[in-house]
Design an enzyme around this catalytic site. Structure first.
Site, PDB file in Angstrom:
ATOM      1  N   ASP A 209       6.516   5.956  -4.058  1.00 32.61           N
ATOM      2  CA  ASP A 209       6.465   5.744  -3.174  1.00 32.61           C
ATOM      3  C   ASP A 209       8.375   5.275  -2.318  1.00 32.61           C
ATOM      4  OD1 ASP A 209       4.000   4.976  -3.489  1.00 32.61           O
ATOM      5  OD2 ASP A 209       4.393   2.938  -3.373  1.00 32.61           O
TER       6      ASP A 209
ATOM      7  N   GLY B  92       0.994  -1.174   0.393  1.00 33.56           N
ATOM      8  CA  GLY B  92      -0.347  -0.248  -0.032  1.00 33.56           C
ATOM      9  C   GLY B  92       0.370   0.981   0.493  1.00 33.56           C
ATOM     10  N   ASP B  93       0.349   2.387  -0.632  1.00 38.39           N
ATOM     11  CA  ASP B  93       1.614   3.972  -0.972  1.00 38.39           C
ATOM     12  C   ASP B  93       2.741   3.591   0.438  1.00 38.39           C
ATOM     13  OD1 ASP B  93      -0.917   4.732  -0.015  1.00 38.39           O
ATOM     14  OD2 ASP B  93       0.248   6.452  -1.579  1.00 38.39           O
TER      15      ASP B  93
ATOM     16  N   ASN C 279      -0.300  11.382  -4.797  1.00 36.54           N
ATOM     17  CA  ASN C 279      -0.746  10.240  -5.708  1.00 36.54           C
ATOM     18  C   ASN C 279      -2.052   9.857  -6.302  1.00 36.54           C
ATOM     19  OD1 ASN C 279       0.449   7.620  -6.274  1.00 36.54           O
ATOM     20  ND2 ASN C 279       0.419   7.046  -4.085  1.00 36.54           N
TER      21      ASN C 279
ATOM     22  N   LEU D 273       2.235   2.550   3.099  1.00 35.67           N
ATOM     23  CA  LEU D 273       3.486   1.446   3.935  1.00 35.67           C
ATOM     24  C   LEU D 273       3.906   1.380   2.768  1.00 35.67           C
ATOM     25  CD1 LEU D 273       3.730  -2.272   3.520  1.00 35.67           C
ATOM     26  CD2 LEU D 273       3.247  -0.636   5.762  1.00 35.67           C
ATOM     27  N   ASN D 274       4.205   1.559   1.409  1.00 33.27           N
ATOM     28  CA  ASN D 274       5.748   1.265   0.910  1.00 33.27           C
ATOM     29  C   ASN D 274       6.484   2.195   1.710  1.00 33.27           C
ATOM     30  OD1 ASN D 274       4.025  -0.924  -0.112  1.00 33.27           O
ATOM     31  ND2 ASN D 274       3.431  -0.011  -2.247  1.00 33.27           N
TER      32      ASN D 274
HETATM   33  P1  ADP Z   1       4.972   7.351  -9.582  1.00 32.20           P
HETATM   34  O1  ADP Z   1       6.141   5.866  -9.142  1.00 32.20           O
HETATM   35  O2  ADP Z   1       4.705   8.179  -7.785  1.00 32.20           O
HETATM   36  O3  ADP Z   1       4.080   7.332 -10.907  1.00 32.20           O
HETATM   37  P2  ADP Z   1       6.701   8.413 -11.261  1.00 32.20           P
HETATM   38  O4  ADP Z   1       6.443   7.315 -12.552  1.00 32.20           O
HETATM   39  O5  ADP Z   1       7.147   9.605 -11.300  1.00 32.20           O
HETATM   40  O6  ADP Z   1       6.679   7.681  -9.827  1.00 32.20           O
HETATM   41  O7  ADP Z   1       8.816   7.786 -10.488  1.00 32.20           O
HETATM   42  C1  ADP Z   1       8.848   8.194  -9.400  1.00 32.20           C
HETATM   43  C2  ADP Z   1      10.374   7.964  -9.378  1.00 32.20           C
HETATM   44  O8  ADP Z   1      10.626   6.884  -9.710  1.00 32.20           O
HETATM   45  C3  ADP Z   1      11.313   9.209 -10.082  1.00 32.20           C
HETATM   46  O9  ADP Z   1      11.434  10.559 -10.100  1.00 32.20           O
HETATM   47  C4  ADP Z   1      12.870   8.526 -10.886  1.00 32.20           C
HETATM   48  O10 ADP Z   1      13.489   8.756 -10.015  1.00 32.20           O
HETATM   49  C5  ADP Z   1      12.311   6.861 -10.471  1.00 32.20           C
HETATM   50  N1  ADP Z   1      11.725   6.397 -12.514  1.00 32.20           N
HETATM   51  C6  ADP Z   1      10.894   6.051 -13.010  1.00 32.20           C
HETATM   52  N2  ADP Z   1      10.602   5.734 -14.048  1.00 32.20           N
HETATM   53  C7  ADP Z   1      12.249   5.819 -14.451  1.00 32.20           C
HETATM   54  C8  ADP Z   1      13.123   5.429 -15.761  1.00 32.20           C
HETATM   55  N3  ADP Z   1      12.828   4.711 -16.918  1.00 32.20           N
HETATM   56  N4  ADP Z   1      14.246   5.743 -14.986  1.00 32.20           N
HETATM   57  C9  ADP Z   1      14.288   6.284 -13.876  1.00 32.20           C
HETATM   58  N5  ADP Z   1      14.145   6.194 -13.211  1.00 32.20           N
HETATM   59  C10 ADP Z   1      13.006   6.362 -13.058  1.00 32.20           C
END
Ligand code: ADP
Length: 315
Positions: A274, A46-47, A181, A49-50
């Site tokens: 998370d 869960g977000d 989120n 919790l993670n």
């Molecule tokens: P969420 O999971 O909340 O949607 P994001 O997709 O923006 O958030 O990703 C959160 C973090 O994970 C990013 O800020 C980055 O640090 C890392 N991340 C996500 N996708 C990639 C990727 N393809 N390559 C490198 N880092 C990534």
């Protein structure tokens, strides 16, 4: 109670703290993940919790990490409690409700695409803010409270109660950290979601939004626009995640871009945001400059998206 730290104009000149108490507030669910033989493995995730789980690994031992939620009195709720305790997460503020149980989600795999089915509409966690005295007790002595838009979404009628308790925490010198989120299907409609999120932002010292979600809900033209919208709501420190794109920080009016090292083989993006939040916060709370704190968050997130599952043990 400690005095307010790392917020407002003092973000950059604080030396940080090697001890404290952070409480994460939200819903932990049972996770059923498919195995190749057609059976399912039961886990917990869960977000919020993670983030608590990764915070426990990233913060020094002198910091305590508590989780606040409600669970049932059944055997599966017992297992969840044991799982949290075994992970080093404080469970004192987890209430047991005899007439409810924990929510559940099942991961469905179709042609290597993951989708999620949820059974959480009547979960015990939805009542976590029903009792203001219990909430106040949980937040007493906390230095930092962490919550997300999912925490707010599940609360329905009790959102004002939670926000009041956060206001009181801040008045005592505590800090509020908020990841919006955005999950539109948890909300009655987009207007209610956007209003509730921006109202909660007025009580946040740090906001950790993801640009893609924010653009879809608020129409932000760029990560900078996302950062400025939260700044205008009064958040002193905004960190905007953007998948593999640059992370934006907006700290007391100063905007900065932080490049993210690309991950070549992304296996599973579950809990990327998370885990980023945990790595960032652990570094920030212990006094690291913004650049290093963002790098710490991105490093954990990179490891998490390189493996299957929300909770990756090597931390
Ligand atoms: P969420 O999971 O909340 O949607 P994001 O997709 O923006 O958030 O990703 C959160 C973090 O994970 C990013 O800020 C980055 O640090 C890392 N991340 C996500 N996708 C990639 C990727 N393809 N390559 C490198 N880092 C990534």
């Amino acid at each position: 109670m400690h005095s307010r730290f790392l917020t407002g104009s003092t973000i950059s000149d604080q030396s940080g703290r090697q001890s404290g108490r952070i409480i994460s507030i939200g819903e932990c669910m049972v996770e059923l993940a498919p195995r190749a033989d057609g059976t399912y493995t039961m886990g917990f995730a869960g977000d919020t919790l993670n983030t608590a789980w990764y915070l426990r690994r990233a913060l020094p031992a002198a910091w305590s990490v508590d989780y606040m939620t409600c669970i049932g009195t059944d055997a599966v709720s017992d297992r969840m409690l044991a799982f949290l305790g075994d992970a080093g997460i404080g469970t004192t503020h987890i209430a047991r409700l005899p007439d409810r149980t924990v929510g559940l989600y099942l991961i469905e795999l179709a042609h290597a695409e993951r989708s999620f089915l949820y059974w959480r509409g009547q979960s015990a966690a939805r009542l976590l803010a029903r009792d203001p005295a219990r909430l106040a007790q949980a937040l007493t002595g906390a230095d930092v409270a962490y919550l997300s838009g999912i925490t707010l979404a599940i609360l329905e009628d009790d959102r004002p109660t939670l926000l009041t308790s956060l206001t009181e925490l801040r008045a005592r010198g505590g800090m509020v950290v908020f990841d919006p989120n955005l999950r539109s299907r948890l909300w009655p409609n987009a207007t209610i979601m956007c209003d509730a999120i921006m109202q909660a932002a007025t009580q946040a010292d740090i906001a950790l939004p993801s640009h893609e979600d924010e653009a879809a809900a608020f129409g932000d033209a760029s990560p900078e626009a996302t950062a400025r919208r939260y700044q205008q709501a009064g958040v002193p420190l905004v960190v905007v995640k953007n998948g593999p794109g640059s992370i934006i920080t907006l700290a007391n009016g100063t905007l900065a871009h932080h490049d993210v090292a690309p991950v070549r083989t992304v296996v599973d993006t579950t809990a990327a945001g998370d885990s980023f939040n945990a790595g960032f916060l652990a570094a920030h709370l212990t006094g690291n400059p913004l650049t290093q704190s963002v790098a710490a968050g991105a490093a954990i997130a990179a490891r998490v998206i390189s493996s299957h599952g929300a909770l990756i043990a090597q931390h």
